[in-house]
Design a protein around this motif. Structure first.
Motif, PDB file in Angstrom:
ATOM      1  N   UNK A  16      62.222  53.548  46.710  1.00  9.58           N
ATOM      2  CA  UNK A  16      61.739  52.216  46.317  1.00  9.58           C
ATOM      3  C   UNK A  16      61.174  51.525  47.551  1.00  9.58           C
ATOM      4  N   UNK A  17      59.921  51.131  47.447  1.00  5.82           N
ATOM      5  CA  UNK A  17      59.262  50.447  48.561  1.00  5.82           C
ATOM      6  C   UNK A  17      58.422  49.290  48.029  1.00  5.82           C
ATOM      7  N   UNK A  18      58.391  48.224  48.796  1.00  3.40           N
ATOM      8  CA  UNK A  18      57.541  47.077  48.480  1.00  3.40           C
ATOM      9  C   UNK A  18      56.327  47.182  49.394  1.00  3.40           C
ATOM     10  N   UNK A  19      55.142  47.331  48.779  1.00  2.00           N
ATOM     11  CA  UNK A  19      53.924  47.567  49.542  1.00  2.00           C
ATOM     12  C   UNK A  19      52.871  46.548  49.135  1.00  2.00           C
ATOM     13  N   UNK A  20      52.172  46.020  50.124  1.00  2.00           N
ATOM     14  CA  UNK A  20      51.065  45.104  49.847  1.00  2.00           C
ATOM     15  C   UNK A  20      49.822  45.914  49.490  1.00  2.00           C
ATOM     16  N   UNK A  21      49.219  45.553  48.363  1.00  2.00           N
ATOM     17  CA  UNK A  21      48.003  46.203  47.895  1.00  2.00           C
ATOM     18  C   UNK A  21      46.933  45.126  47.753  1.00  2.00           C
ATOM     19  N   UNK A  22      45.726  45.416  48.236  1.00  2.00           N
ATOM     20  CA  UNK A  22      44.624  44.472  48.050  1.00  2.00           C
ATOM     21  C   UNK A  22      44.449  44.234  46.555  1.00  2.00           C
ATOM     22  N   UNK A  23      44.312  42.969  46.168  1.00  2.00           N
ATOM     23  CA  UNK A  23      44.299  42.617  44.749  1.00  2.00           C
ATOM     24  C   UNK A  23      43.187  43.316  43.964  1.00  2.00           C
ATOM     25  N   UNK A  24      42.012  43.476  44.561  1.00  2.00           N
ATOM     26  CA  UNK A  24      40.921  44.136  43.836  1.00  2.00           C
ATOM     27  C   UNK A  24      41.253  45.610  43.576  1.00  2.00           C
ATOM     28  N   UNK A  85      54.026  60.317  59.167  1.00  3.80           N
ATOM     29  CA  UNK A  85      53.354  61.149  60.171  1.00  3.80           C
ATOM     30  C   UNK A  85      51.935  60.646  60.427  1.00  3.80           C
ATOM     31  N   UNK A  86      51.231  60.260  59.350  1.00  4.47           N
ATOM     32  CA  UNK A  86      49.883  59.709  59.519  1.00  4.47           C
ATOM     33  C   UNK A  86      49.931  58.388  60.278  1.00  4.47           C
ATOM     34  N   UNK A  87      50.959  57.598  60.009  1.00 11.06           N
ATOM     35  CA  UNK A  87      51.122  56.314  60.705  1.00 11.06           C
ATOM     36  C   UNK A  87      51.237  56.547  62.201  1.00 11.06           C
ATOM     37  N   UNK A  88      52.035  57.523  62.578  1.00  6.85           N
ATOM     38  CA  UNK A  88      52.197  57.838  63.995  1.00  6.85           C
ATOM     39  C   UNK A  88      50.906  58.409  64.586  1.00  6.85           C
ATOM     40  N   UNK A  89      50.236  59.273  63.845  1.00  6.41           N
ATOM     41  CA  UNK A  89      49.027  59.936  64.338  1.00  6.41           C
ATOM     42  C   UNK A  89      47.870  58.961  64.529  1.00  6.41           C
ATOM     43  N   UNK A  90      47.667  58.048  63.563  1.00  4.95           N
ATOM     44  CA  UNK A  90      46.509  57.161  63.590  1.00  4.95           C
ATOM     45  C   UNK A  90      46.825  55.741  64.029  1.00  4.95           C
ATOM     46  N   UNK A  92      48.200  53.358  62.279  1.00  2.21           N
ATOM     47  CA  UNK A  92      47.947  52.401  61.196  1.00  2.21           C
ATOM     48  C   UNK A  92      49.237  52.145  60.425  1.00  2.21           C
ATOM     49  N   UNK A  93      49.367  50.952  59.891  1.00  5.80           N
ATOM     50  CA  UNK A  93      50.556  50.612  59.117  1.00  5.80           C
ATOM     51  C   UNK A  93      50.545  51.344  57.775  1.00  5.80           C
ATOM     52  N   UNK A  94      51.716  51.439  57.168  1.00  2.00           N
ATOM     53  CA  UNK A  94      51.811  52.059  55.843  1.00  2.00           C
ATOM     54  C   UNK A  94      51.000  51.262  54.822  1.00  2.00           C
ATOM     55  N   UNK A  96      48.156  49.674  55.376  1.00  2.00           N
ATOM     56  CA  UNK A  96      46.746  50.060  55.514  1.00  2.00           C
ATOM     57  C   UNK A  96      46.507  51.476  55.001  1.00  2.00           C
ATOM     58  N   UNK A  97      47.399  52.393  55.313  1.00  2.00           N
ATOM     59  CA  UNK A  97      47.236  53.764  54.847  1.00  2.00           C
ATOM     60  C   UNK A  97      47.262  53.851  53.321  1.00  2.00           C
ATOM     61  N   UNK A  98      48.145  53.084  52.708  1.00  2.00           N
ATOM     62  CA  UNK A  98      48.222  53.088  51.246  1.00  2.00           C
ATOM     63  C   UNK A  98      46.941  52.524  50.642  1.00  2.00           C
ATOM     64  N   UNK A  99      46.437  51.445  51.196  1.00  2.00           N
ATOM     65  CA  UNK A  99      45.197  50.862  50.690  1.00  2.00           C
ATOM     66  C   UNK A  99      44.009  51.796  50.913  1.00  2.00           C
ATOM     67  N   UNK A 100      43.990  52.505  52.030  1.00  2.00           N
ATOM     68  CA  UNK A 100      42.935  53.491  52.280  1.00  2.00           C
ATOM     69  C   UNK A 100      43.021  54.604  51.249  1.00  2.00           C
ATOM     70  N   UNK A 101      44.240  55.066  50.960  1.00  2.00           N
ATOM     71  CA  UNK A 101      44.431  56.129  49.974  1.00  2.00           C
ATOM     72  C   UNK A 101      43.906  55.697  48.603  1.00  2.00           C
ATOM     73  N   UNK A 102      44.233  54.480  48.207  1.00  2.00           N
ATOM     74  CA  UNK A 102      43.786  53.973  46.907  1.00  2.00           C
ATOM     75  C   UNK A 102      42.267  53.814  46.896  1.00  2.00           C
ATOM     76  N   UNK A 103      41.731  53.236  47.948  1.00  2.00           N
ATOM     77  CA  UNK A 103      40.282  53.048  48.041  1.00  2.00           C
ATOM     78  C   UNK A 103      39.550  54.390  47.933  1.00  2.00           C
ATOM     79  N   UNK A 104      40.020  55.388  48.676  1.00  2.00           N
ATOM     80  CA  UNK A 104      39.397  56.716  48.627  1.00  2.00           C
ATOM     81  C   UNK A 104      39.447  57.316  47.231  1.00  2.00           C
ATOM     82  N   UNK A 105      40.590  57.191  46.585  1.00  2.00           N
ATOM     83  CA  UNK A 105      40.747  57.755  45.233  1.00  2.00           C
ATOM     84  C   UNK A 105      39.831  57.035  44.242  1.00  2.00           C
ATOM     85  N   UNK A 106      39.750  55.722  44.349  1.00  2.00           N
ATOM     86  CA  UNK A 106      38.875  54.955  43.449  1.00  2.00           C
ATOM     87  C   UNK A 106      37.414  55.262  43.735  1.00  2.00           C
ATOM     88  N   UNK A 107      37.100  55.525  44.984  1.00  2.00           N
ATOM     89  CA  UNK A 107      35.700  55.811  45.369  1.00  2.00           C
ATOM     90  C   UNK A 107      35.198  57.101  44.731  1.00  2.00           C
TER      91      UNK A 107
END
Length: 110
Positions: A16-24, A85-90, A92-94, A96-107
């Motif tokens: 269970x995690x609380x994550x901020x997602x861009x509203x759009x 692991x991606x957070x450490x490598x790049x 970026x916060x979780x 931002x990574x989650x929003x990037x993942x969603x953006x890529x999938x929607x794209x």
């Protein structure tokens, strides 16, 4: 790969995690949940899995005046560990990574 592996995710421990997602982005996921046999939560997990496979970690152009909303998700443990692991490598916060993942999938569908 058998037929079931092709279309279904195997069981995993859910964290269970609380994550901020861009509203759009969240609004687009909510619309997709009406089309696909999947909740917003499952769509987020699939987007994260795809990001972990591709490592397509590119900052996207966030719309001006975009707000982020916190949502509760049940994230697959293996995916969460991969995101760490991606957070450490790049560096970026979780969030931002989650929003990037969603953006890529929607794209891929637009």
């Amino acid at each position: 790969m058998n037929t079931f592996d092709k279309y279904l995710l195997k069981k995993d421990i859910l964290l269970k995690r609380r994550i901020e997602i861009d509203s759009s982005l969240y609004e687009k996921l909510a619309k997709l949940s009406d089309i696909y046999d999947a909740s917003v939560n499952k769509l987020v997990n699939i987007a994260i899995i795809e990001l972990l496979k591709t490592e397509n970690v590119q900052i996207y152009e966030r719309p001006q005046n975009e707000i982020s909303e916190s949502h509760n998700f049940a994230i697959r443990q293996t995916s969460y560990e991969g995101m760490e692991k991606l957070r450490e490598k790049y560096g970026l916060s979780l969030y931002k990574l989650t929003n990037i993942a969603i953006y890529n999938a929607l794209d891929t569908i637009e």
